[in-house]
Design a protein around this motif. Structure first.
Motif, PDB file in Angstrom:
ATOM      1  N   ARG A 191     -14.923 -14.883   3.003  1.00 53.52           N
ATOM      2  CA  ARG A 191     -13.669 -14.299   3.468  1.00 53.52           C
ATOM      3  C   ARG A 191     -13.260 -13.049   2.695  1.00 53.52           C
ATOM      4  O   ARG A 191     -12.404 -12.288   3.138  1.00 53.52           O
ATOM      5  CB  ARG A 191     -12.544 -15.343   3.390  1.00 53.52           C
ATOM      6  CG  ARG A 191     -12.825 -16.634   4.160  1.00 53.52           C
ATOM      7  CD  ARG A 191     -13.037 -16.368   5.636  1.00 53.52           C
ATOM      8  NE  ARG A 191     -11.858 -15.716   6.215  1.00 53.52           N
ATOM      9  CZ  ARG A 191     -11.799 -15.187   7.420  1.00 53.52           C
ATOM     10  NH1 ARG A 191     -12.891 -15.187   8.191  1.00 53.52           N
ATOM     11  NH2 ARG A 191     -10.699 -14.641   7.877  1.00 53.52           N
ATOM     12  N   ARG A 192     -13.830 -12.834   1.522  1.00 55.75           N
ATOM     13  CA  ARG A 192     -13.514 -11.678   0.665  1.00 55.75           C
ATOM     14  C   ARG A 192     -12.026 -11.656   0.285  1.00 55.75           C
ATOM     15  O   ARG A 192     -11.422 -10.590   0.196  1.00 55.75           O
ATOM     16  CB  ARG A 192     -13.897 -10.354   1.337  1.00 55.75           C
ATOM     17  CG  ARG A 192     -15.287 -10.333   1.983  1.00 55.75           C
ATOM     18  CD  ARG A 192     -16.385 -10.266   0.931  1.00 55.75           C
ATOM     19  NE  ARG A 192     -17.702 -10.359   1.550  1.00 55.75           N
ATOM     20  CZ  ARG A 192     -18.414  -9.326   1.952  1.00 55.75           C
ATOM     21  NH1 ARG A 192     -17.917  -8.110   1.833  1.00 55.75           N
ATOM     22  NH2 ARG A 192     -19.613  -9.503   2.486  1.00 55.75           N
ATOM     23  N   GLU A 207     -12.135  -3.879  -3.586  1.00 57.74           N
ATOM     24  CA  GLU A 207     -12.047  -2.481  -3.157  1.00 57.74           C
ATOM     25  C   GLU A 207     -12.734  -2.271  -1.812  1.00 57.74           C
ATOM     26  O   GLU A 207     -12.276  -1.469  -0.981  1.00 57.74           O
ATOM     27  CB  GLU A 207     -12.682  -1.576  -4.217  1.00 57.74           C
ATOM     28  CG  GLU A 207     -12.538  -0.091  -3.931  1.00 57.74           C
ATOM     29  CD  GLU A 207     -13.141   0.754  -5.031  1.00 57.74           C
ATOM     30  OE1 GLU A 207     -13.283   1.972  -4.819  1.00 57.74           O
ATOM     31  OE2 GLU A 207     -13.477   0.207  -6.106  1.00 57.74           O
ATOM     32  N   ASP A 208     -13.819  -3.010  -1.578  1.00 57.36           N
ATOM     33  CA  ASP A 208     -14.571  -2.838  -0.332  1.00 57.36           C
ATOM     34  C   ASP A 208     -14.034  -3.698   0.813  1.00 57.36           C
ATOM     35  O   ASP A 208     -14.509  -3.590   1.947  1.00 57.36           O
ATOM     36  CB  ASP A 208     -16.049  -3.190  -0.560  1.00 57.36           C
ATOM     37  CG  ASP A 208     -16.718  -2.227  -1.527  1.00 57.36           C
ATOM     38  OD1 ASP A 208     -16.160  -1.125  -1.746  1.00 57.36           O
ATOM     39  OD2 ASP A 208     -17.776  -2.574  -2.087  1.00 57.36           O
ATOM     40  N   ALA A 209     -13.076  -4.571   0.528  1.00 57.85           N
ATOM     41  CA  ALA A 209     -12.554  -5.465   1.568  1.00 57.85           C
ATOM     42  C   ALA A 209     -11.862  -4.664   2.664  1.00 57.85           C
ATOM     43  O   ALA A 209     -11.125  -3.712   2.394  1.00 57.85           O
ATOM     44  CB  ALA A 209     -11.586  -6.470   0.959  1.00 57.85           C
ATOM     45  N   THR A 210     -12.108  -5.038   3.906  1.00 59.34           N
ATOM     46  CA  THR A 210     -11.548  -4.293   5.047  1.00 59.34           C
ATOM     47  C   THR A 210     -10.205  -4.859   5.500  1.00 59.34           C
ATOM     48  O   THR A 210      -9.473  -4.204   6.234  1.00 59.34           O
ATOM     49  CB  THR A 210     -12.534  -4.337   6.232  1.00 59.34           C
ATOM     50  OG1 THR A 210     -12.829  -5.703   6.546  1.00 59.34           O
ATOM     51  CG2 THR A 210     -13.825  -3.619   5.868  1.00 59.34           C
ATOM     52  N   GLU A 211      -9.878  -6.092   5.075  1.00 59.17           N
ATOM     53  CA  GLU A 211      -8.621  -6.717   5.494  1.00 59.17           C
ATOM     54  C   GLU A 211      -7.768  -7.056   4.277  1.00 59.17           C
ATOM     55  O   GLU A 211      -8.277  -7.457   3.236  1.00 59.17           O
ATOM     56  CB  GLU A 211      -8.901  -8.010   6.280  1.00 59.17           C
ATOM     57  CG  GLU A 211      -9.682  -7.796   7.561  1.00 59.17           C
ATOM     58  CD  GLU A 211      -9.909  -9.114   8.291  1.00 59.17           C
ATOM     59  OE1 GLU A 211      -9.216 -10.102   7.943  1.00 59.17           O
ATOM     60  OE2 GLU A 211     -10.773  -9.149   9.175  1.00 59.17           O
ATOM     61  N   ARG A 212      -6.474  -6.894   4.408  1.00 59.08           N
ATOM     62  CA  ARG A 212      -5.539  -7.314   3.380  1.00 59.08           C
ATOM     63  C   ARG A 212      -5.282  -8.820   3.508  1.00 59.08           C
ATOM     64  O   ARG A 212      -5.291  -9.368   4.605  1.00 59.08           O
ATOM     65  CB  ARG A 212      -4.215  -6.554   3.516  1.00 59.08           C
ATOM     66  CG  ARG A 212      -4.334  -5.057   3.213  1.00 59.08           C
ATOM     67  CD  ARG A 212      -2.994  -4.361   3.404  1.00 59.08           C
ATOM     68  NE  ARG A 212      -1.979  -4.910   2.513  1.00 59.08           N
ATOM     69  CZ  ARG A 212      -1.763  -4.493   1.271  1.00 59.08           C
ATOM     70  NH1 ARG A 212      -2.516  -3.506   0.796  1.00 59.08           N
ATOM     71  NH2 ARG A 212      -0.824  -5.025   0.541  1.00 59.08           N
ATOM     72  N   THR A 213      -5.060  -9.443   2.393  1.00 60.01           N
ATOM     73  CA  THR A 213      -4.787 -10.882   2.391  1.00 60.01           C
ATOM     74  C   THR A 213      -3.333 -11.120   2.792  1.00 60.01           C
ATOM     75  O   THR A 213      -2.413 -10.593   2.157  1.00 60.01           O
ATOM     76  CB  THR A 213      -5.037 -11.479   0.996  1.00 60.01           C
ATOM     77  OG1 THR A 213      -6.383 -11.200   0.605  1.00 60.01           O
ATOM     78  CG2 THR A 213      -4.794 -12.982   1.005  1.00 60.01           C
ATOM     79  N   PRO A 214      -3.089 -11.913   3.851  1.00 60.55           N
ATOM     80  CA  PRO A 214      -1.711 -12.161   4.295  1.00 60.55           C
ATOM     81  C   PRO A 214      -0.888 -12.858   3.210  1.00 60.55           C
ATOM     82  O   PRO A 214      -1.386 -13.746   2.512  1.00 60.55           O
ATOM     83  CB  PRO A 214      -1.879 -13.065   5.522  1.00 60.55           C
ATOM     84  CG  PRO A 214      -3.295 -12.860   5.962  1.00 60.55           C
ATOM     85  CD  PRO A 214      -4.076 -12.575   4.723  1.00 60.55           C
ATOM     86  N   ALA A 215       0.387 -12.446   3.100  1.00 59.27           N
ATOM     87  CA  ALA A 215       1.268 -13.058   2.113  1.00 59.27           C
ATOM     88  C   ALA A 215       1.468 -14.541   2.388  1.00 59.27           C
ATOM     89  O   ALA A 215       1.603 -15.355   1.465  1.00 59.27           O
ATOM     90  CB  ALA A 215       2.609 -12.326   2.101  1.00 59.27           C
ATOM     91  N   GLY A 216       1.494 -14.925   3.647  1.00 61.58           N
ATOM     92  CA  GLY A 216       1.663 -16.330   4.005  1.00 61.58           C
ATOM     93  C   GLY A 216       0.520 -17.191   3.501  1.00 61.58           C
ATOM     94  O   GLY A 216       0.730 -18.324   3.046  1.00 61.58           O
ATOM     95  N   LEU A 217      -0.708 -16.648   3.590  1.00 61.66           N
ATOM     96  CA  LEU A 217      -1.868 -17.382   3.098  1.00 61.66           C
ATOM     97  C   LEU A 217      -1.782 -17.586   1.590  1.00 61.66           C
ATOM     98  O   LEU A 217      -2.061 -18.674   1.075  1.00 61.66           O
ATOM     99  CB  LEU A 217      -3.152 -16.624   3.452  1.00 61.66           C
ATOM    100  CG  LEU A 217      -4.464 -17.214   2.934  1.00 61.66           C
ATOM    101  CD1 LEU A 217      -4.677 -18.629   3.483  1.00 61.66           C
ATOM    102  CD2 LEU A 217      -5.640 -16.309   3.297  1.00 61.66           C
TER     103      LEU A 217
END
Length: 870
Positions: A443-444, A381-391
């Motif tokens: 990396r969160r 919830e506190d993460a500032t970046e979304r995890t890329p689908a490619g990753l």
């Protein structure tokens, strides 16, 4: 529209709750398919205790559910056995056993795969119910961590004892109601205290042993909550709710707990545990300070390796929330300390199960996965970046390739010694932990973490469930290797063994182990339900019979003791026992023969009342046999005599039995005497693990006997002519014997000298006896028989069974229900109790932490220092 929308939301919510159960079930069944395990292939699931105890026990439970047997008594094992203690340690009353109502008795064995899968399903579902209310995480995280609970290290290490999983199924529900009670939340239609009491009562009925272990955790976690998270003005009320709910749970369970405790106090299980005495037990616990050498303890962390990385990351990220951080640390530390500290493990287990798997390992999985779900939800919830689908795609592909590689290496490797496999798992877990720590703590990337959890669960599930590709100290024991259930099922189908609860059958070569009687629905002397008393085990040895640990065995004994125990048939793959005039062959199938006994005695015998004072545990087998023979005949005649030395003469027809000493091979008149034991039907070495009592060495008539090879042993001759005359005396006797699930009736003739009816059923104080309509008191006859006072002439005896303490316990349970409803109705306050409860709980908590953790850890530190001093 509003109603339709609400219905749609309910279905959606139910779907999310059930999803982790279906995922866990899918992964488990996939492993069964890949390994070709029944019913998906020829390989077996019944390793270790599953084949010896658990599958037969499920047949017993099936009989209970279908009205064929009683939950409190079984005629099939141990010469008749009170089953209350066994029921409350073997989970007979689990609601999941209702599944047995849906299947035929003959398919229980192949259905064990689905029975086990059902437990994993509900473990995951119930964990999801807890996380849904107690943890601020989204659906995907709850699904991941709930699935991990169903496939945790505890299920891997205890899947061969499936009854042990039932407590793991219901434990999250107990924690859910405890959470509601401590936090003051309400439960629909009943207070949170009432819901907690009901759930606790059920779990204590399910297993008083692990139920009480659960209470250790309830005390430790609740005390930490009270000190760190509960508002000061609410501490008293919270503590009083906990105390009332816990007492209510015990009171509700009294109808089952009280008779179980009564029986446990007399069992060999308890006397074996108490053999050292209190102080020696304490010393033993404190000496067991380090981790033991049984590697299965470390595997309790399987399925939670990635979760531990999340917890460590969360503790660091949210370290400023000091109270919450300290609570999580204590919450995880309390059960996890059992892994490195054997002394703490023993304290949790009341001093038993040294160097054995942690019986409450589900608590370890619960605390780690629920704490990780809490922190994962916050970090995501506190993460500032979304995890890329490619990753995610790249990591998923890498995880899939890693899974294929790991499982290929595992299968292509020779059978792994458990120590080597454990070291390989430690390496895998370390890499997984470090990678998880990087993705979560630095990396969160919480979605990436879920892929690593999937890799962990799939790998561990393939290794842990079903056909093991590794060996450990248990698997090396012959009793763990043999395919008992397929063997017994084949014998049952191939031989016409009549079903009977009083006419007993015997398997003297022990190739069918001890609990086969539940499978073939035929009573036997043997049994392994952990409820035999020390006196019963000792008395069986007095007759020359065999025991092993807490098991009564079929091997040993004589033709006379078989007649006394009402053994009427023998099934064996060793024809030496039965290819003589004392037996008549009934049928043969696949190397096994079914034989009818020639020498038979009636079920009820009129004997001298002096026999009720006999103690036979330490007597010579000849003295025991003669004691019973004389009490039955009213004479001073002998039926068994000891030979002088290893050479002698059989005058008349005599059966030769050997006892004591040791030998590589015993020869009688030049012929070897078989001493079959589990895993080796051709064994001739004496004593053997499952054959160390009287050994039958043949029948001789008016001929010389020469015994060779037996050092420091004894030889006995049983007079078969005397036994034949005794049996002929009772031929044609009509006793009209009839038994119910927990009742028995018969007629017996008495006379002035022999006015005690003796039946081959182990005495139990729960017997209620009526003779000709008049109440009588049953008496204990040599631990293995029950005596009933009778008069002259014909006597009609009626016996019923109700476990000792059940009526009193039922009254306590009923009163507790009424009190619970009254309190729910009144909603009365407890101001005085609130003032007392808070300080009392804190004091008990502090003392518990001192005794369970501080003292053992100090002892460990001192030991390590002393060990390194020159």
């Amino acid at each position: 529209m509003a109603l339709q929308k609400k219905g749609g939301e309910l279905w959606k919510t139910a779907g999310w709750i059930l999803l982790p159960g279906f995922i866990a079930l899918f992964l488990f069944l996939s492993v069964m398919v890949l390994k070709g395990i029944m019913p998906f292939g020829p390989n077996r699931l019944d390793y270790y205790d599953m084949g010896q105890q658990n599958v037969p026990l499920y047949h017993h439970i099936w009989d209970i559910l279908h009205g064929r047997s009683s939950a409190v008594y079984s005629w099939y094992v141990n010469l008749g056995q009170n089953m209350v203690m066994a029921s409350t340690t073997q989970w007979n009353l689990s609601l999941l056993n209702l599944f047995l109502l849906l299947i035929p008795r003959d398919v229980i064995y192949p259905a064990m795969t689905f029975i086990l899968g059902l437990k994993l399903f509900f473990m995951s579902v119930h964990m999801c119910l807890f996380l849904r209310e107690a943890v601020p995480a989204d659906h995907s995280l709850r699904t991941a961590f709930s699935t991990a609970y169903g496939l945790c290290g505890y299920t891997l290490t205890h899947s061969t004892v499936p009854e042990n999983l039932d407590m793991a199924v219901y434990f999250p529900l107990l924690m859910l109601f405890l959470y509601r009670m401590l936090s003051g939340r309400k439960t629909r239609h009943i207070s949170s205290t009432g819901a907690y009491a009901l759930c606790l009562g059920y779990l204590l009925v399910l297993s008083y042993y692990t139920g009480c272990i659960n209470l250790i955790f309830v005390l430790l976690s609740s005390g930490a909550y009270l000190l760190l998270l509960c508002e000061k003005e609410k501490q008293g009320a919270t503590a009083s709710r906990l105390g009332l709910g816990t007492m209510g749970g015990f009171a509700l369970a009294s109808f089952w707990l009280l008779p179980a405790v009564r029986q446990m106090s007399n069992s060999a299980r308890l006397s074996d545990n108490q053999a050292m005495g209190l102080m020696e037990t304490v010393k033993m616990i404190l000496r067991a300070i380090g981790t033991d050498q049984y590697y299965i303890k470390g595997w309790q962390l399987s399925g939670a390796v990635a979760a531990m990385a999340v917890i460590l990351s969360g503790l660091w990220i949210y370290r400023k929330e000091k109270r919450q951080t300290l609570f999580i640390m204590l919450f995880c530390f309390f059960p996890c300390a059992m892994i490195p500290f054997e002394s703490i493990d023993l304290i949790w287990h009341a001093g038993t199960y040294t160097q054995y798997p942690i019986r409450c390992g589900y608590i370890i999985a619960f605390v780690l996965l629920s704490s990780a779900a809490y922190y994962a939800g916050r970090i995501k919830e506190d993460a500032t970046e979304r995890t890329p689908a490619g990753l995610l795609a790249a990591l998923g592909l890498a995880a899939a390739l890693a899974l294929i590689g790991l499982l290929t290496i595992y299968r292509l490797h020779d059978v792994w010694p458990v120590e080597l496999l454990f070291r390989a798992w430690i390496l895998f877990a370390t890499v997984l932990f470090l990678l998880s720590l990087f993705l979560c703590g630095i990396r969160r990337r919480i979605p990436c973490l879920m892929i690593l959890m999937a890799l962990e669960l799939c790998t561990a599930s393939y290794i842990g469930f079903g056909d093991p590709h590794f060996s450990d100290r248990f698997f090396e024991e012959p009793q763990q290797k043999t395919a008992y259930i397929p063997t017994v099922n084949a014998i049952r189908k191939g031989l016409p063994i009549p079903k009977d609860r009083l006419d007993r059958i015997k398997n003297p070569d022990t190739s069918m182990n001890v609990d086969y009687s539940w499978l073939v629905e035929r009573a036997s002397v043997s049994g392994w339900c952990h409820t035999a008393t020390a006196g019963q085990l000792s008395a069986l040895r007095g007759f020359g019979g065999n025991t092993d640990f807490l098991r009564m065995l079929d091997s040993g004994g004589t033709l006379f003791s078989d007649a006394l125990f009402h053994v009427t048939q023998t099934v064996t793959c060793e024809p030496f026992y039965c290819e003589n005039e004392s037996y008549r062959r009934s049928a043969m199938s696949d190397g096994y023969g079914l034989y009818d006994h020639v020498y038979r005695l009636p079920f009820a015998m009129a004997v001298s009342p002096e026999l009720s004072a006999a103690e036979i545990g330490d007597k010579d087998p000849a003295d025991v046999h003669n004691l019973f023979f004389q009490a039955m005949t009213g004479t001073d005649s002998l039926i068994m005599e000891r030979m002088e030395g290893m050479q002698g003469m059989a005058s008349g027809k005599k059966a030769l039995y050997l006892f004591g000493g040791k030998a590589d091979c015993i020869r009688v008149n030049g012929k070897p005497v078989p001493v079959p034991t589990i895993g080796d039907m051709d064994n001739t070495a004496y004593p053997a693990n499952f054959n160390h009592g009287l050994v039958f060495a043949g029948i001789f008539q008016d001929e010389e006997i020469g015994i060779e090879g037996l050092e420091k042993g004894k030889a006995y001759l049983l007079d078969l002519n005397a036994l034949e005359r005794l049996c002929e005396k009772y031929q044609g006797m009509e006793q009209r014997v009839k038994e119910g699930n927990r009742s028995l009736s018969f007629t017996v003739e008495g006379d002035p000298e022999r006015n005690l009816a003796m039946i081959p059923v182990c005495y139990n104080p729960g017997f209620k006896v009526m003779v000709n309509g008049e109440k009588k008191e049953a008496v204990n006859v040599a631990e293995l028989f029950t005596g009933i006072p009778i008069g002259e002439g014909e006597n009609r005896v009626e016996i019923s069974f109700l476990p000792e303490g059940m009526q009193t316990g039922a009254l306590i349970s009923l009163l507790s229900v009424l009190i619970l409803f009254f309190c729910e109705w009144r909603k009365a306050g407890h101001a005085l109790l609130d003032r007392i409860a808070g300080p009392l709980l804190k004091a008990v908590w502090g003392m518990s932490v001192l005794l369970i953790y501080v003292i053992p850890i100090i002892a460990f530190i001192i030991h390590e220092i002393v060990k390194h001093i020159p």
